[in-house]
Design an enzyme around this catalytic site. Structure first.
Site, short mmCIF file in Angstrom:
data_model
loop_
_atom_site.label_atom_id
_atom_site.label_comp_id
_atom_site.label_asym_id
_atom_site.label_seq_id
_atom_site.Cartn_x
_atom_site.Cartn_y
_atom_site.Cartn_z
N CYS A 17 13.19 3.53 2.50
CA CYS A 17 14.31 2.85 1.86
C CYS A 17 15.18 2.26 2.97
CB CYS A 17 15.14 3.84 1.05
SG CYS A 17 14.18 4.61 -0.26
N ARG A 42 10.99 -5.94 3.77
CA ARG A 42 9.88 -5.00 3.56
C ARG A 42 9.47 -4.92 2.09
NH1 ARG A 42 12.23 0.10 6.64
NH2 ARG A 42 14.06 -0.48 5.46
N TRP A 90 12.83 1.99 -2.29
CA TRP A 90 11.39 1.84 -2.46
C TRP A 90 10.95 3.16 -3.08
CZ3 TRP A 90 6.67 3.74 -1.01
CH2 TRP A 90 5.60 2.85 -1.15
N ASN A 116 17.35 8.10 2.24
CA ASN A 116 15.95 7.76 2.48
C ASN A 116 15.25 9.05 2.84
OD1 ASN A 116 13.49 6.63 3.25
ND2 ASN A 116 14.21 6.19 5.32
N GLY A 117 14.08 9.29 2.24
CA GLY A 117 13.35 10.52 2.57
C GLY A 117 12.91 11.21 1.30
N GLU A 496 -14.34 -0.84 7.69
CA GLU A 496 -12.93 -1.23 7.76
C GLU A 496 -12.63 -1.90 9.11
OE1 GLU A 496 -10.64 -1.67 5.78
OE2 GLU A 496 -8.76 -1.49 6.85
N LYS A 500 -11.16 -5.71 9.51
CA LYS A 500 -9.94 -6.08 10.26
C LYS A 500 -10.23 -7.26 11.18
CE LYS A 500 -8.23 -4.12 8.04
NZ LYS A 500 -7.27 -4.08 6.95
N GLU A 503 -10.59 -10.43 9.04
CA GLU A 503 -9.35 -10.88 8.42
C GLU A 503 -8.43 -11.59 9.39
OE1 GLU A 503 -8.14 -7.80 4.89
OE2 GLU A 503 -8.06 -7.01 6.91
N HIS A 519 -33.23 -2.61 10.07
CA HIS A 519 -33.83 -3.27 8.90
C HIS A 519 -33.30 -4.68 8.73
CE1 HIS A 519 -35.80 0.42 7.78
NE2 HIS A 519 -34.65 1.06 7.86
N LYS A 618 -1.70 -10.69 0.28
CA LYS A 618 -1.51 -9.23 0.35
C LYS A 618 -2.03 -8.57 -0.91
CE LYS A 618 0.09 -5.43 2.16
NZ LYS A 618 -0.87 -4.88 3.13
C1 G6P Z 1 -6.30 -8.03 -0.74
C2 G6P Z 1 -5.68 -7.58 0.57
C3 G6P Z 1 -6.47 -6.41 1.15
C4 G6P Z 1 -6.55 -5.29 0.14
C5 G6P Z 1 -7.15 -5.78 -1.18
C6 G6P Z 1 -7.00 -4.73 -2.27
O1 G6P Z 1 -7.54 -8.62 -0.48
O2 G6P Z 1 -5.65 -8.66 1.50
O3 G6P Z 1 -5.82 -5.93 2.32
O4 G6P Z 1 -7.35 -4.26 0.66
O5 G6P Z 1 -6.46 -6.94 -1.64
O6 G6P Z 1 -5.63 -4.56 -2.52
P1 G6P Z 1 -5.02 -3.32 -3.23
O7 G6P Z 1 -3.56 -3.65 -3.35
O8 G6P Z 1 -5.68 -3.21 -4.57
O9 G6P Z 1 -5.28 -2.13 -2.39
#
Ligand code: G6P
Length: 623
Positions: A17, A42, A90, A116-117, A496, A500, A503, A519, A618
């Site tokens: 928060c 944020r 938040w 916050n916390g 993952e 990264k 992306e 394979h 996002k």
């Molecule tokens: C988008 C974002 C990814 C995320 C995916 C799923 O493609 O760019 O970073 O992993 O959506 O999003 P979610 O909010 O469902 O985890």
């Protein structure tokens, strides 16, 4: 059972928060609103301010929604006041609503609190306060603080706050004011950030330097256990017992923009560094004593005995976290479990019935495919648990229960801290259900709890050790592409890590199950396509080493992620990123950290827009 103290679960929780407080000669209302707007980058779900007006009244306005909604409610002018506090929330406890928005007040309407916390023992305190006749209006953990201060107040706000703090377990950054002491603000910090700003005849409190750098750069970073007693231009710091403590005044070198990122060059880098704190937040109140307990699923407990299959549904990074979850549900519950890409799930759904547990994993809680898949499962009678970072999001309305990541807002498009908190939350969820069903021994449970408690510090160590990735990235940034491999719990880390790179650096990367390398994809390897191998200590280590050798034999440079102390790998790999040892199911969390930082530095070396990569969003709210 009393809540575990944060000392038991770790140290700092994430900054979930935004807090700002002001006392001085300016109009407090506009100063607070400006601070809230600066904290809003944020992403928040409610906001509010409280002022002690020049007539001596306590004025409070708070609204669900963005700071602009609060501004509309306030109109052009706020009441004249020289002292006040504000908050952007938040949500972690209670849905985003006007009522649950901060500030919170006591019964008399004289005291105002922002927080916050997480107050881990808030249920006990709420019951105790209610028994004494206090009327609590909201669902939040914070409101108990206002009532505790009310109970302890004998004419000195700082004394009353210190008395209230002695009752709290958990984490807090707090700011409190009292109508009858109209130039005074009291702040306190334990395991959540709070700093004092000192201007010319004016003083500030904020959770984040970005809220005050426009007014002053002279700050005191409060330490855990500090209580700050502010009057215009001065701050007296004591410990919780009231003993004065000395804290230096620092000068922040950051611009307002840099302050938003906590001095980091990008939000992604800041969020990578927040991972130890995010892991602590995710575990706060859940790793208790010697077991793991997720209260949010309590209402479903009677039904777990009938679960014959677990289906996880997710997209993107959340899907890779689900791959870890699937292995654990299967191992620990002893029933078939599978991770599904949500966008495919509806076209070839598994048999779904009342005996199927569906776990929908989504950071945003708004991903259209994940929501549609969860809805289908629910329509067919399955039990749906959402694992999400966003209280009040769409997925929480589809699910029978929602478990929150408590990771704090994530701004960078490339997910980092929400990946590690998804994994740890799935670990806790699987462990809790398996434990309830008696499918795991006490010794296994104890071993897991020990490893979970050590995890935030291990993540800190992994970040320190990954400092080498910056130099490495400069040597790998011109690669034609990358091949990432892993087995078992290393496989989701490889996927993952490759995601990264794709992306944010726009380089092609494949994540592969190491055994599949020969394979097909092995034909891609050469001097321009390095092999990134997740080779941490595990039962599949030797097999992974064989795959690594296959790559080396094709002239590929080999970058290995390995466990500290592994002598063999140093001889085999071109470069090694070390991570601390941990329990196998938690190894994905530590292994991904150097891969995140490697991708970050490769993208920076290639001059990419790290926080907002091209073509990506996002949260994807279309199918
Ligand atoms: C988008 C974002 C990814 C995320 C995916 C799923 O493609 O760019 O970073 O992993 O959506 O999003 P979610 O909010 O469902 O985890």
């Amino acid at each position: 059972m009393p809540g575990a103290t944060v000392e038991e679960t770790g140290r700092e929780v994430t900054n979930m928060c935004g807090i700002v407080g002001y006392t001085g000669p300016r109009e407090a209302g506009p100063v607070l609103m400006d601070g809230l707007r600066r904290l809003e980058y944020r992403g928040y779900d409610s906001a509010g301010i409280a002022l002690v007006t020049e007539n001596g009244d306590l004025f409070v306005e708070k609204r669900a929604g963005k700071v602009a909604v609060l501004q509309d409610a306030l109109g052009a002018d706020t009441p004249r006041a020289g002292v006040g506090l504000g908050h952007t929330r938040w949500a972690t406890h209670g849905r985003p609503s006007d009522l649950n928005a901060h500030p919170h007040s006591d019964c008399t309407g004289r005291i105002s609190v922002v927080h916050n916390g997480i107050v881990e023992n808030f249920r006990e305190l709420r019951d105790e306060l209610a028994a004494k006749g206090h009327v609590l209006a909201s669902e939040t953990d914070t409101e108990v603080v206002a009532h505790l201060v009310e109970d302890a107040y004998r004419g000195d706000l700082a004394d009353a706050v210190r008395a209230a703090l002695r009752r709290l377990e958990g984490a807090y950054a707090l700011v409190v004011m009292h109508r009858d002491e109209p130039d005074r603000l009291v702040g306190a910090r334990l395991n959540a950030p709070l700093l004092v700003g000192l201007g010319d005849g004016e003083s500030f409190l904020a959770s984040d330097a970005s809220a005050l750098v426009a007014y002053t750069k002279r700050v005191i970073f409060l330490a855990d256990g500090d209580v700050a007693d502010l009057r215009p231009g001065t701050a007296t710091i004591t410990d919780i017992a009231g003993k004065p403590v000395d804290r230096p005044i620092d000068v922040i070198p950051w611009s307002a923009e840099a302050a938003e990122k906590g001095g980091y060059a990008h939000f992604m880098l800041k969020e990578i560094h927040e991972q130890p704190a995010a892991l602590r937040s995710a575990m706060a109140g859940r790793v208790r004593g010697d077991n793991v307990c997720i209260e949010e699923i309590d209402a479903l407990r009677d039904r777990f005995i009938n679960v014959s299959r677990v289906e996880l549904i997710a997209c993107g990074t959340a899907y890779y976290a689900s791959l870890v979850g699937a292995q654990l549900f299967q191992d620990w519950l002893g029933v078939p479990a599978r991770a599904n890409v949500a966008s495919e799930f509806r076209y070839s759904p598994p048999p779904l019935d009342a005996r199927t547990l569906v776990v929908a994993v989504t950071q945003s809680g708004e991903t259209a495919d994940t929501i549609a898949a969860a809805r289908l499962a629910r329509e067919r009678g399955s039990m749906v648990i959402a694992v999400t970072n966003t209280v009040g999001s769409a997925i929480t309305r589809e699910a029978h229960a929602s478990v929150f990541l408590q990771a704090g807002p994530e701004v960078a498009v490339a997910a980092t801290k929400t990946f590690v908190t998804q994994v740890v939350t799935l670990v806790m969820l699987a462990a809790d259900i398996a434990q309830q069903l008696g499918r795991r021994t006490k010794a296994e449970e104890d071993e897991l709890v020990r490893a979970l408690r050590a995890l935030p510090e291990a993540a800190e160590r992994a970040i320190e050790l990954a400092a080498v990735t910056e130099e490495m990235a400069s040597r790998y940034a011109e690669a034609a592409g990358f091949m990432y491999i892993g087995r078992a719990f290393g496989y989701p880390a490889a996927l993952e890590g490759a995601l990264k790179i794709k992306e944010i650096s726009y380089l092609h990367a494949e994540g592969y199950a190491a055994g599949e390398l020969k394979h097909g994809p092995i034909s891609l390897l050469d001097a321009d396509v390095p092999l990134v191998a997740v080779a941490t200590r595990s039962p599949v280590y030797d097999k992974l080493i064989s795959n690594l050798m296959e790559g080396k034999a094709r002239d590929a440079r080999v970058l290995a992620v390995a466990t500290e102390g592994d002598k063999q790998i140093e001889q085999l790999a071109t470069d090694v990123c070390w991570v601390p040892d941990t329990l196998d199911p938690l190894s994905t969390i530590l292994a991904v950290i150097p891969l995140q930082l490697f991708a970050y530095y490769v993208a920076v070396a290639r001059g990419r827009d790290v926080d907002q990569p091209r073509n990506l969003a996002k949260s994807v709210t279309v199918e």
